[in-house]
Design a protein around this motif. Structure first.
Motif, PDB file in Angstrom:
ATOM      1  N   ARG A  55       0.832  -1.201   0.000  1.00 25.03           N
ATOM      2  CA  ARG A  55       0.000   0.000   0.000  1.00 25.03           C
ATOM      3  C   ARG A  55       0.872   1.259   0.000  1.00 25.03           C
ATOM      4  NH1 ARG A  55      -3.579  -2.228   4.966  1.00 25.03           N
ATOM      5  NH2 ARG A  55      -1.669  -3.405   5.237  1.00 25.03           N
ATOM      6  N   TYR A  56       0.659   2.106  -0.981  1.00 24.52           N
ATOM      7  CA  TYR A  56       1.290   3.420  -1.020  1.00 24.52           C
ATOM      8  C   TYR A  56       0.458   4.308  -1.941  1.00 24.52           C
ATOM      9  CZ  TYR A  56       3.411   1.136  -5.148  1.00 24.52           C
ATOM     10  OH  TYR A  56       3.618   0.433  -6.307  1.00 24.52           O
ATOM     11  N   LYS A  57       0.597   5.608  -1.774  1.00 25.31           N
ATOM     12  CA  LYS A  57      -0.149   6.556  -2.598  1.00 25.31           C
ATOM     13  C   LYS A  57       0.544   6.706  -3.947  1.00 25.31           C
ATOM     14  CE  LYS A  57      -1.972   9.124   1.368  1.00 25.31           C
ATOM     15  NZ  LYS A  57      -2.037  10.437   2.061  1.00 25.31           N
ATOM     16  N   ASP A  58      -0.239   7.093  -4.947  1.00 25.61           N
ATOM     17  CA  ASP A  58       0.296   7.211  -6.305  1.00 25.61           C
ATOM     18  C   ASP A  58       1.479   8.164  -6.378  1.00 25.61           C
ATOM     19  OD1 ASP A  58      -1.554   5.422  -7.243  1.00 25.61           O
ATOM     20  OD2 ASP A  58      -2.928   6.927  -8.046  1.00 25.61           O
ATOM     21  N   ASP A  59       1.434   9.246  -5.595  1.00 33.40           N
ATOM     22  CA  ASP A  59       2.525  10.223  -5.684  1.00 33.40           C
ATOM     23  C   ASP A  59       3.844   9.692  -5.104  1.00 33.40           C
ATOM     24  OD1 ASP A  59       1.957  10.346  -2.984  1.00 33.40           O
ATOM     25  OD2 ASP A  59       1.373  12.457  -2.981  1.00 33.40           O
ATOM     26  N   ASN A  62       6.632   9.142  -7.595  1.00 33.51           N
ATOM     27  CA  ASN A  62       7.438  10.271  -8.077  1.00 33.51           C
ATOM     28  C   ASN A  62       8.863  10.220  -7.541  1.00 33.51           C
ATOM     29  OD1 ASN A  62       5.267  11.379  -9.501  1.00 33.51           O
ATOM     30  ND2 ASN A  62       4.536  12.498  -7.702  1.00 33.51           N
ATOM     31  N   ASN A  63       9.073   9.477  -6.463  1.00 32.20           N
ATOM     32  CA  ASN A  63      10.417   9.336  -5.887  1.00 32.20           C
ATOM     33  C   ASN A  63      11.282   8.370  -6.697  1.00 32.20           C
ATOM     34  OD1 ASN A  63       9.842  10.972  -3.535  1.00 32.20           O
ATOM     35  ND2 ASN A  63       8.641   9.258  -2.758  1.00 32.20           N
ATOM     36  N   TYR A  64      10.671   7.622  -7.618  1.00 30.12           N
ATOM     37  CA  TYR A  64      11.392   6.560  -8.324  1.00 30.12           C
ATOM     38  C   TYR A  64      11.307   6.656  -9.852  1.00 30.12           C
ATOM     39  CZ  TYR A  64      11.367   4.595  -3.648  1.00 30.12           C
ATOM     40  OH  TYR A  64      11.537   4.421  -2.301  1.00 30.12           O
ATOM     41  N   PHE A  65      10.267   7.285 -10.366  1.00 22.45           N
ATOM     42  CA  PHE A  65      10.065   7.367 -11.805  1.00 22.45           C
ATOM     43  C   PHE A  65       9.964   8.833 -12.232  1.00 22.45           C
ATOM     44  CE2 PHE A  65       8.252   3.339 -10.445  1.00 22.45           C
ATOM     45  CZ  PHE A  65       8.637   2.438 -11.434  1.00 22.45           C
ATOM     46  N   ASN A  66      10.463   9.150 -13.420  1.00 23.63           N
ATOM     47  CA  ASN A  66      10.270  10.503 -13.938  1.00 23.63           C
ATOM     48  C   ASN A  66       8.924  10.587 -14.659  1.00 23.63           C
ATOM     49  OD1 ASN A  66      10.612   9.597 -16.663  1.00 23.63           O
ATOM     50  ND2 ASN A  66      12.840   9.785 -16.452  1.00 23.63           N
ATOM     51  N   THR A  67       8.578  11.773 -15.095  1.00 19.97           N
ATOM     52  CA  THR A  67       7.266  12.005 -15.709  1.00 19.97           C
ATOM     53  C   THR A  67       7.049  11.140 -16.940  1.00 19.97           C
ATOM     54  OG1 THR A  67       7.356  14.291 -14.937  1.00 19.97           O
ATOM     55  CG2 THR A  67       5.722  13.785 -16.617  1.00 19.97           C
ATOM     56  N   ILE A  68       8.081  11.015 -17.749  1.00 19.97           N
ATOM     57  CA  ILE A  68       7.967  10.204 -18.968  1.00 19.97           C
ATOM     58  C   ILE A  68       7.744   8.739 -18.621  1.00 19.97           C
ATOM     59  CG2 ILE A  68       9.198   9.409 -21.022  1.00 19.97           C
ATOM     60  CD1 ILE A  68      10.633  12.125 -21.055  1.00 19.97           C
ATOM     61  N   GLY A  81       9.262  -3.715  -8.209  1.00 21.08           N
ATOM     62  CA  GLY A  81      10.650  -4.084  -8.449  1.00 21.08           C
ATOM     63  C   GLY A  81      11.576  -2.887  -8.528  1.00 21.08           C
ATOM     64  N   VAL A  82      11.122  -1.829  -9.197  1.00 18.46           N
ATOM     65  CA  VAL A  82      11.946  -0.623  -9.307  1.00 18.46           C
ATOM     66  C   VAL A  82      12.139   0.028  -7.939  1.00 18.46           C
ATOM     67  CG1 VAL A  82      11.985   1.741 -10.204  1.00 18.46           C
ATOM     68  CG2 VAL A  82      11.461  -0.171 -11.735  1.00 18.46           C
ATOM     69  N   ILE A  83      11.072   0.117  -7.154  1.00 21.01           N
ATOM     70  CA  ILE A  83      11.189   0.714  -5.815  1.00 21.01           C
ATOM     71  C   ILE A  83      12.170  -0.071  -4.955  1.00 21.01           C
ATOM     72  CG2 ILE A  83       9.962   1.232  -3.671  1.00 21.01           C
ATOM     73  CD1 ILE A  83       7.438   1.693  -5.412  1.00 21.01           C
ATOM     74  N   ALA A  84      11.977  -1.393  -4.880  1.00 21.31           N
ATOM     75  CA  ALA A  84      12.859  -2.230  -4.053  1.00 21.31           C
ATOM     76  C   ALA A  84      14.284  -2.193  -4.574  1.00 21.31           C
ATOM     77  CB  ALA A  84      12.337  -3.668  -4.021  1.00 21.31           C
ATOM     78  N   GLY A  85      14.453  -2.269  -5.899  1.00 16.32           N
ATOM     79  CA  GLY A  85      15.786  -2.286  -6.486  1.00 16.32           C
ATOM     80  C   GLY A  85      16.546  -0.997  -6.259  1.00 16.32           C
ATOM     81  N   LEU A  86      15.906   0.156  -6.506  1.00 16.51           N
ATOM     82  CA  LEU A  86      16.579   1.441  -6.291  1.00 16.51           C
ATOM     83  C   LEU A  86      16.892   1.666  -4.813  1.00 16.51           C
ATOM     84  CD1 LEU A  86      14.724   3.892  -8.743  1.00 16.51           C
ATOM     85  CD2 LEU A  86      16.912   2.723  -9.056  1.00 16.51           C
TER      86      LEU A  86
END
Length: 425
Positions: A55-59, A62-68, A81-86
């Motif tokens: 569970r996390y909010k959509d915003d 923004n800490n892991y992905f850019n706008t594109i 995977g990206v959150i855990a990996g970074l």
């Protein structure tokens, strides 16, 4: 010749009971369950209407992905995977190289998954069937190809070594860590970001509900539903998330002054060949025991050296068989048996992500000298009680000096993986 020593220098996790290592560590120590009622499953007429879902909010993304990267993103497993990996990469004190720099030739990615981007794939099917193929977006392929997760992370971090995705059902994450270990031991890499991820949602969990192997009597009491090793266990609760570990040669870790969580002594991966009782959905006990025995031998330890086990233990009828396999493989039982626990009591079965998330939990136990408790196991299964002393299956977290821990995963297809971790000194 002595083999290279391999250590863990970074951790990251996205779990139903914590979306970072600090939250996750607190949750497993205090027995906080991440299993919840999912109204969508009720609307879709699932028998089991509960699951372990991060569970996390959509915003938060923004800490892991850019706008594109966020445009058109609809793949939960990719997000996890990206959150855990970074997080693991940053936790290891490693920098993200600039796009103009050369790739990191000695750093790679081995990040597994069972499926990826199921919701994105469904979206694509509807658009194609409606004749709107041009509206799919440019990232639909990346989000739905299995190797999208390793490719995404590899590009974000600039890794120039192996960048690949493995897939071995429930043993995927444990296998990925051992693949990373083998590559570093062989001298083919210095750093590997290893882990695994699993999508959330009804299109992933529906097949298991159809098989009638999920519990259906706990929709009003979600946190009581996952009951590994319990006499009243009635099936596994589906879950999702991701776990990530930075695996590194000891020489490289020491050279850059990295914090070291634990050492990997070795392990083993095998298959039961779907023989001697093994099948697509059931493990071959002979192969499970062989996997554990060879992991011990490969690690250069004695079976009596293992202090604690983080088992596969899914809250099904196979739990007692798994305990019996551990007893036979280690030749230990009763009060001589190691402490044992199952993270699935707190998060459910996170499928392809289970091995990596559970490995993070195992490493935290070694680092901080505790054995987390097995909730919902007050009524220990009588067959298990006949093999293992009750004290060895704690219901609540206990503080305990630990040196060596085993983590095993057994997956659909009759595949097995077992790792031996050691406290670093």
């Amino acid at each position: 010749m002595n083999k290279r020593r391999v250590v863990i220098t970074g951790l990251g996790v996205v779990s139903p009971n914590g979306t970072n290592v600090s939250e996750f560590s607190n949750a497993i120590k205090t027995g906080i369950s991440g299993i919840q009622y999912i109204n969508e499953l009720n609307q879709l007429k699932f028998s089991c209407q509960i699951a372990g879902k991060p569970r996390y909010k959509d915003d938060y993304l923004n800490n892991y992905f850019n706008t594109i990267q966020l445009k058109g993103l609809n793949a939960s497993g990719l997000e996890y995977g990206v959150i855990a990996g970074l997080d693991a990469w940053k936790d290891a004190g490693l920098i993200i190289s600039d796009k103009t720099e050369n790739p990191l030739w000695d750093a790679g990615i081995i990040f597994g998954t069972g499926v990826l981007g199921v919701d994105k794939f469904r979206e694509a099917i509807y658009k194609v069937d409606a004749g709107k193929v041009r509206r799919l977006g440019s990232t639909s392929v990346i989000q739905t190809m299995a190797s999208g997760i390793s490719a995404f992370l590899g590009g974000m971090l600039g890794c120039g070594n192996i960048t690949t995705t493995n897939s071995s059902a429930c043993s995927t994450g444990t296998e990925a860590i051992l693949m990373a270990y083998d590559r570093i031991v062989s001298g083919k890499a210095e750093i590997i970001l290893a882990g695994s991820t699993s999508d959330s949602g009804p299109y992933v969990w529906g097949g298991f509900d159809a098989m009638r192997i999920l519990p259906h009597k706990y929709n009003d009491n979600p946190t009581e539903a996952s009951r590994p090793m319990s006499a009243t266990a009635s099936g596994f609760v589906p879950g999702s998330g991701a776990g990530a570990l930075v695996i590194e040669s000891l020489e490289n870790a020491k050279k850059r002054g990295a914090t070291i969580y634990a050492e990997i002594l070795g392990g083993h991966v095998n298959s039961g060949g779907q023989r001697n009782g093994g099948s697509m959905t059931a493990p071959n006990s002979m192969a499970v025991k062989e996997c554990i025995k060879r992991a011990v031998i490969n690690s250069g330890i004695d079976a009596k050296d293992i202090d604690t086990i983080n088992g596969h233990l899914t809250a099904t009828t196979k739990d007692a068989t798994e305990i019996e396999n551990w007893c036979d493989a280690l030749d230990r039982k009763g009060k001589d048996f190691p402490y044992i626990n199952s993270l699935k009591s707190l998060v459910g079965h996170c499928l392809a992500a289970s091995g990596s998330i559970e490995s993070v939990a195992t490493v935290l136990q070694l680092k901080e000298d505790f054995v987390f408790g097995n909730i919902n196991c007050e009524d220990l299964h009588p067959e298990i009680a006949a093999m293992v002393d009750r004290e060895r299956i704690p219901s609540k977290t206990i503080s305990k000096p630990l040196q060596i821990a085993a983590k095993a995963s057994f997956g659909f297809g009759d595949v097995n993986a077992c790792i031996i971790f050691k406290k670093y000194s």
